[in-house]
Scaffold this active site. Structure first.
Site, PDB file in Angstrom:
ATOM      1  N   ASP A   1       0.866  -1.191   0.000  1.00 49.93           N
ATOM      2  CA  ASP A   1       0.000   0.000   0.000  1.00 49.93           C
ATOM      3  C   ASP A   1       0.892   1.227   0.000  1.00 49.93           C
ATOM      4  O   ASP A   1       1.994   1.214   0.580  1.00 49.93           O
ATOM      5  CB  ASP A   1      -0.895  -0.001   1.254  1.00 49.93           C
ATOM      6  CG  ASP A   1      -2.125   0.896   1.091  1.00 49.93           C
ATOM      7  OD1 ASP A   1      -3.240   0.346   1.003  1.00 49.93           O
ATOM      8  OD2 ASP A   1      -1.963   2.134   1.043  1.00 49.93           O
TER       9      ASP A   1
ATOM     10  N   LYS B   1      -0.240   1.616   7.146  1.00 55.62           N
ATOM     11  CA  LYS B   1      -1.499   0.851   7.088  1.00 55.62           C
ATOM     12  C   LYS B   1      -1.199  -0.614   6.743  1.00 55.62           C
ATOM     13  O   LYS B   1      -1.718  -1.534   7.381  1.00 55.62           O
ATOM     14  CB  LYS B   1      -2.406   1.493   6.028  1.00 55.62           C
ATOM     15  CG  LYS B   1      -3.665   0.743   5.688  1.00 55.62           C
ATOM     16  CD  LYS B   1      -4.807   1.110   6.606  1.00 55.62           C
ATOM     17  CE  LYS B   1      -6.160   0.656   6.076  1.00 55.62           C
ATOM     18  NZ  LYS B   1      -6.595  -0.637   6.554  1.00 55.62           N
TER      19      LYS B   1
ATOM     20  N   GLN C   1     -13.213   9.272  -2.958  1.00 51.01           N
ATOM     21  CA  GLN C   1     -13.937  10.340  -3.674  1.00 51.01           C
ATOM     22  C   GLN C   1     -14.044  11.561  -2.751  1.00 51.01           C
ATOM     23  O   GLN C   1     -14.542  11.456  -1.634  1.00 51.01           O
ATOM     24  CB  GLN C   1     -15.335   9.860  -4.077  1.00 51.01           C
ATOM     25  CG  GLN C   1     -16.023  10.855  -5.002  1.00 51.01           C
ATOM     26  CD  GLN C   1     -17.054  10.189  -5.916  1.00 51.01           C
ATOM     27  OE1 GLN C   1     -17.450   9.056  -5.694  1.00 51.01           O
ATOM     28  NE2 GLN C   1     -17.472  10.898  -6.948  1.00 51.01           N
TER      29      GLN C   1
ATOM     30  N   ARG D   1     -17.725  11.793 -10.917  1.00 50.76           N
ATOM     31  CA  ARG D   1     -17.381  10.381 -11.104  1.00 50.76           C
ATOM     32  C   ARG D   1     -16.166  10.283 -12.043  1.00 50.76           C
ATOM     33  O   ARG D   1     -15.255   9.511 -11.814  1.00 50.76           O
ATOM     34  CB  ARG D   1     -18.610   9.677 -11.700  1.00 50.76           C
ATOM     35  CG  ARG D   1     -18.483   8.195 -11.758  1.00 50.76           C
ATOM     36  CD  ARG D   1     -19.773   7.546 -12.224  1.00 50.76           C
ATOM     37  NE  ARG D   1     -19.523   6.176 -12.608  1.00 50.76           N
ATOM     38  CZ  ARG D   1     -19.193   5.786 -13.831  1.00 50.76           C
ATOM     39  NH1 ARG D   1     -19.095   6.659 -14.804  1.00 50.76           N
ATOM     40  NH2 ARG D   1     -18.966   4.520 -14.092  1.00 50.76           N
TER      41      ARG D   1
ATOM     42  N   PRO E   1     -13.972   2.230 -11.377  1.00 52.23           N
ATOM     43  CA  PRO E   1     -14.938   1.387 -12.080  1.00 52.23           C
ATOM     44  C   PRO E   1     -14.249   0.120 -12.592  1.00 52.23           C
ATOM     45  O   PRO E   1     -13.335   0.196 -13.434  1.00 52.23           O
ATOM     46  CB  PRO E   1     -15.404   2.272 -13.234  1.00 52.23           C
ATOM     47  CG  PRO E   1     -14.278   3.236 -13.461  1.00 52.23           C
ATOM     48  CD  PRO E   1     -13.555   3.403 -12.177  1.00 52.23           C
TER      49      PRO E   1
ATOM     50  N   SER F   1     -13.385  -8.298 -10.884  1.00 53.49           N
ATOM     51  CA  SER F   1     -14.432  -8.952 -10.076  1.00 53.49           C
ATOM     52  C   SER F   1     -15.809  -8.721 -10.703  1.00 53.49           C
ATOM     53  O   SER F   1     -16.720  -9.528 -10.503  1.00 53.49           O
ATOM     54  CB  SER F   1     -14.401  -8.458  -8.633  1.00 53.49           C
ATOM     55  OG  SER F   1     -14.740  -7.095  -8.577  1.00 53.49           O
TER      56      SER F   1
ATOM     57  N   ASP G   1     -22.696  -8.420  -7.862  1.00 53.81           N
ATOM     58  CA  ASP G   1     -24.095  -8.149  -8.214  1.00 53.81           C
ATOM     59  C   ASP G   1     -24.870  -9.458  -8.370  1.00 53.81           C
ATOM     60  O   ASP G   1     -26.020  -9.569  -7.953  1.00 53.81           O
ATOM     61  CB  ASP G   1     -24.156  -7.348  -9.524  1.00 53.81           C
ATOM     62  CG  ASP G   1     -23.124  -6.241  -9.517  1.00 53.81           C
ATOM     63  OD1 ASP G   1     -23.473  -5.090  -9.291  1.00 53.81           O
ATOM     64  OD2 ASP G   1     -21.923  -6.561  -9.702  1.00 53.81           O
TER      65      ASP G   1
ATOM     66  N   ARG H   1     -25.623 -10.694  -4.946  1.00 50.07           N
ATOM     67  CA  ARG H   1     -26.741  -9.928  -4.352  1.00 50.07           C
ATOM     68  C   ARG H   1     -28.070 -10.370  -4.958  1.00 50.07           C
ATOM     69  O   ARG H   1     -29.069 -10.550  -4.262  1.00 50.07           O
ATOM     70  CB  ARG H   1     -26.539  -8.427  -4.608  1.00 50.07           C
ATOM     71  CG  ARG H   1     -25.414  -7.847  -3.782  1.00 50.07           C
ATOM     72  CD  ARG H   1     -25.073  -6.423  -4.209  1.00 50.07           C
ATOM     73  NE  ARG H   1     -24.129  -5.831  -3.265  1.00 50.07           N
ATOM     74  CZ  ARG H   1     -23.297  -4.847  -3.548  1.00 50.07           C
ATOM     75  NH1 ARG H   1     -23.272  -4.324  -4.761  1.00 50.07           N
ATOM     76  NH2 ARG H   1     -22.493  -4.368  -2.622  1.00 50.07           N
TER      77      ARG H   1
ATOM     78  N   HIS I   1     -20.416  -3.653 -14.047  1.00 48.29           N
ATOM     79  CA  HIS I   1     -20.666  -3.630 -12.602  1.00 48.29           C
ATOM     80  C   HIS I   1     -21.045  -2.178 -12.303  1.00 48.29           C
ATOM     81  O   HIS I   1     -20.194  -1.329 -12.119  1.00 48.29           O
ATOM     82  CB  HIS I   1     -19.405  -4.053 -11.839  1.00 48.29           C
ATOM     83  CG  HIS I   1     -19.468  -3.712 -10.366  1.00 48.29           C
ATOM     84  ND1 HIS I   1     -20.389  -4.247  -9.510  1.00 48.29           N
ATOM     85  CD2 HIS I   1     -18.720  -2.873  -9.613  1.00 48.29           C
ATOM     86  CE1 HIS I   1     -20.206  -3.760  -8.298  1.00 48.29           C
ATOM     87  NE2 HIS I   1     -19.197  -2.923  -8.332  1.00 48.29           N
TER      88      HIS I   1
ATOM     89  N   THR J   1     -18.577  -0.696   1.101  1.00 46.19           N
ATOM     90  CA  THR J   1     -18.974  -2.111   1.077  1.00 46.19           C
ATOM     91  C   THR J   1     -17.712  -2.929   0.916  1.00 46.19           C
ATOM     92  O   THR J   1     -16.829  -2.552   0.130  1.00 46.19           O
ATOM     93  CB  THR J   1     -19.939  -2.448  -0.093  1.00 46.19           C
ATOM     94  OG1 THR J   1     -19.179  -2.616  -1.284  1.00 46.19           O
ATOM     95  CG2 THR J   1     -20.985  -1.377  -0.295  1.00 46.19           C
TER      96      THR J   1
HETATM   97  N1  NAD Z   1     -15.557  -4.319  -7.535  1.00 42.58           N
HETATM   98  C1  NAD Z   1     -16.440  -4.245  -6.552  1.00 42.58           C
HETATM   99  O1  NAD Z   1     -17.446  -4.954  -6.554  1.00 42.58           O
HETATM  100  C2  NAD Z   1     -16.170  -3.294  -5.428  1.00 42.58           C
HETATM  101  C3  NAD Z   1     -16.919  -3.328  -4.241  1.00 42.58           C
HETATM  102  C4  NAD Z   1     -16.583  -2.443  -3.214  1.00 42.58           C
HETATM  103  C5  NAD Z   1     -15.563  -1.528  -3.401  1.00 42.58           C
HETATM  104  N2  NAD Z   1     -14.882  -1.506  -4.575  1.00 42.58           N
HETATM  105  C6  NAD Z   1     -13.806  -0.562  -4.865  1.00 42.58           C
HETATM  106  O2  NAD Z   1     -12.599  -0.994  -4.272  1.00 42.58           O
HETATM  107  C7  NAD Z   1     -11.739   0.126  -4.133  1.00 42.58           C
HETATM  108  C8  NAD Z   1     -11.171   0.150  -2.724  1.00 42.58           C
HETATM  109  O3  NAD Z   1     -12.222   0.395  -1.797  1.00 42.58           O
HETATM  110  P1  NAD Z   1     -11.892   0.489  -0.231  1.00 42.58           P
HETATM  111  O4  NAD Z   1     -13.195   0.681   0.472  1.00 42.58           O
HETATM  112  O5  NAD Z   1     -10.983  -0.612   0.165  1.00 42.58           O
HETATM  113  O6  NAD Z   1     -11.079   1.868  -0.218  1.00 42.58           O
HETATM  114  P2  NAD Z   1     -10.036   2.323   0.878  1.00 42.58           P
HETATM  115  O7  NAD Z   1      -9.908   3.805   0.726  1.00 42.58           O
HETATM  116  O8  NAD Z   1     -10.404   1.746   2.196  1.00 42.58           O
HETATM  117  O9  NAD Z   1      -8.666   1.624   0.419  1.00 42.58           O
HETATM  118  C9  NAD Z   1      -7.936   2.010  -0.699  1.00 42.58           C
HETATM  119  C10 NAD Z   1      -6.477   1.740  -0.388  1.00 42.58           C
HETATM  120  O10 NAD Z   1      -5.711   1.993  -1.566  1.00 42.58           O
HETATM  121  C11 NAD Z   1      -4.507   2.578  -1.147  1.00 42.58           C
HETATM  122  N3  NAD Z   1      -3.882   3.288  -2.256  1.00 42.58           N
HETATM  123  C12 NAD Z   1      -4.258   4.476  -2.821  1.00 42.58           C
HETATM  124  N4  NAD Z   1      -3.391   4.811  -3.795  1.00 42.58           N
HETATM  125  C13 NAD Z   1      -2.480   3.812  -3.866  1.00 42.58           C
HETATM  126  C14 NAD Z   1      -1.340   3.598  -4.674  1.00 42.58           C
HETATM  127  N5  NAD Z   1      -0.985   4.482  -5.612  1.00 42.58           N
HETATM  128  N6  NAD Z   1      -0.617   2.489  -4.473  1.00 42.58           N
HETATM  129  C15 NAD Z   1      -0.982   1.586  -3.526  1.00 42.58           C
HETATM  130  N7  NAD Z   1      -2.029   1.755  -2.718  1.00 42.58           N
HETATM  131  C16 NAD Z   1      -2.774   2.855  -2.890  1.00 42.58           C
HETATM  132  C17 NAD Z   1      -4.907   3.499   0.000  1.00 42.58           C
HETATM  133  O11 NAD Z   1      -3.800   3.856   0.800  1.00 42.58           O
HETATM  134  C18 NAD Z   1      -5.922   2.626   0.726  1.00 42.58           C
HETATM  135  O12 NAD Z   1      -5.332   1.830   1.739  1.00 42.58           O
HETATM  136  C19 NAD Z   1     -12.591   1.362  -4.461  1.00 42.58           C
HETATM  137  O13 NAD Z   1     -12.320   1.736  -5.796  1.00 42.58           O
HETATM  138  C20 NAD Z   1     -14.011   0.833  -4.346  1.00 42.58           C
HETATM  139  O14 NAD Z   1     -14.927   1.549  -5.148  1.00 42.58           O
HETATM  140  C21 NAD Z   1     -15.152  -2.377  -5.576  1.00 42.58           C
END
Ligand code: NAD
Length: 321
Positions: free
Chosen positions: A43, A48, A90, A96, A129, A151, A156, A159, A183, A238
């Protein structure tokens, strides 16, 4: 090096890039599965990743001997799967598209680093996205398309199956129905093949002596499509179900299961749609995508899927990949 060390096969490694809610929950689920011998957490926020590694290591006595550490990109070396869940938060007032551009910039930074150290592995994309970033990861990595998986609608579909199972009073695992396409808002429910025990839903109702409630079906789809909004309103993010979906994909790869899952990958000429990533039921095995299944759709479903593909292409065009 002793001859034993030379012969010793490399332990199964999974890398997680971005250990926020989604990445850390996935690592936790993976640890409980016992499938990986090594889990490396990467990360931009090193503290973290360190904290998550410490916390997860303290779980090992209750789970399985697993080496877990906060690492850097060189530790992606030899990983069978690298899960990419890094993303920018965001900010208020941000559109978006602003967020998409920020995540695409993160992709330009991290994808080449993962692939430089791990040209043989599979990339599993979670960040949104997800379909656009799956396509971007394929382009930026130079990997064969079968080794870049998003993924997609695995979440979806899960769900949808859960909500339908509640309506019909059967185990969600006995409820067969797919969400395909993006998605996101343009996703498509495949009613034409939704079934319980091979019976179309209307036939299932007839056999049970109950009416088939079209209005309830529409509501279930809307609840499926909008679930993320409703959860984020309540808890801010989520992550459990998506982490379980990522886990299911990882398991299909690590155990070479040939499992059919609705995941996002590069689509080549499906009803004329091409050069875009979206979800269709797909056979996943140790090599990644084995086959994308060419579902027979109704004319109305094809039309909705075309719209979904157009929405995704419009976003891709704005990214100049
Ligand atoms: N595909 C799906 O079905 C689905 C479902 C839920 C969330 N998501 C997506 O997953 C992503 C993560 O969500 P989250 O709730 O874990 O967010 P989060 O903010 O909790 O975690 C994101 C992490 O990415 C790290 N990060 C940011 N820039 C980085 C970089 N350049 N190099 C390495 N690490 C970096 C941050 O430090 C953080 O720890 C979001 O884009 C969210 O929309 C996708």
């Amino acid at each position: 090096m002793t001859s034993r060390a030379k012969e010793h096969p490399r332990p199964l490694r999974v890398a997680v890039v971005g250990v926020g809610n989604v990445g850390a929950t996935f690592a936790y689920a993976l640890l409980f599965s016992g499938l990986a011998a090594e889990i490396v957490l990467i990360d931009v926020n090193r503290a973290k990743a360190d904290g998550e590694a410490m916390d997860l290591n303290h779980t090992v006595p209750f789970t399985y001997p697993t080496k877990i550490w906060a690492g850097d990109y060189s530790d992606c070396f030899g990983a069978t799967v690298s899960v990419l869940a890094a993303g920018a938060p965001q900010k208020p007032g941000e559109t978006r598209l602003d967020l998409i551009k920020k995540n695409a910039a993160i992709w330009r930074e991290i994808v080449p680093k993962v692939v430089k150290h791990n040209p043989e592995g599979i990339l599993l994309i979670a960040t949104n996205p997800v379909d656009v970033l799956t396509y971007a990861a394929w382009k930026l990595s130079g990997l064969p398309p079968g080794r870049v998986i998003g993924s997609g609608t695995i979440l979806d579909t899960s769900r949808f199956r859960y909500l339908l199972s509640q309506h019909f009073g059967v185990d969600a695992r006995s409820m067969h129905a797919y969400i395909i396409g993006e998605h996101g808002d343009s996703e498509v429910p495949v009613w034409s093949s939704a079934n319980i025990a091979g019976m179309r839903l209307a036939d299932f109702c007839k056999a049970q002596g109950r009416p088939y409630d079209q209005q309830a079906m529409e509501e279930i789809f809307v609840q499926t499509r909008d679930a993320a909004y409703r959860i984020i309103e309540r808890k801010g993010a989520t992550y459990y179900a998506v982490a379980a979906g990522l886990m299911r994909i990882t398991q299909a790869v690590l155990r070479d299961q040939s499992t059919v899952l609705s995941i996002s990958s590069l689509i080549a000429d499906y009803y004329g749609m091409t050069d875009v990533c979206f979800s269709l039921p797909t056979v996943i095995d140790r090599r990644g995508v084995d086959k994308v299944l060419r579902l027979e759709l109704s004319a109305q479903e094809v039309e909705k899927l075309r719209h979904s593909a157009e929405v995704l292409k419009a976003t891709l065009n704005q990214l100049e990949l």
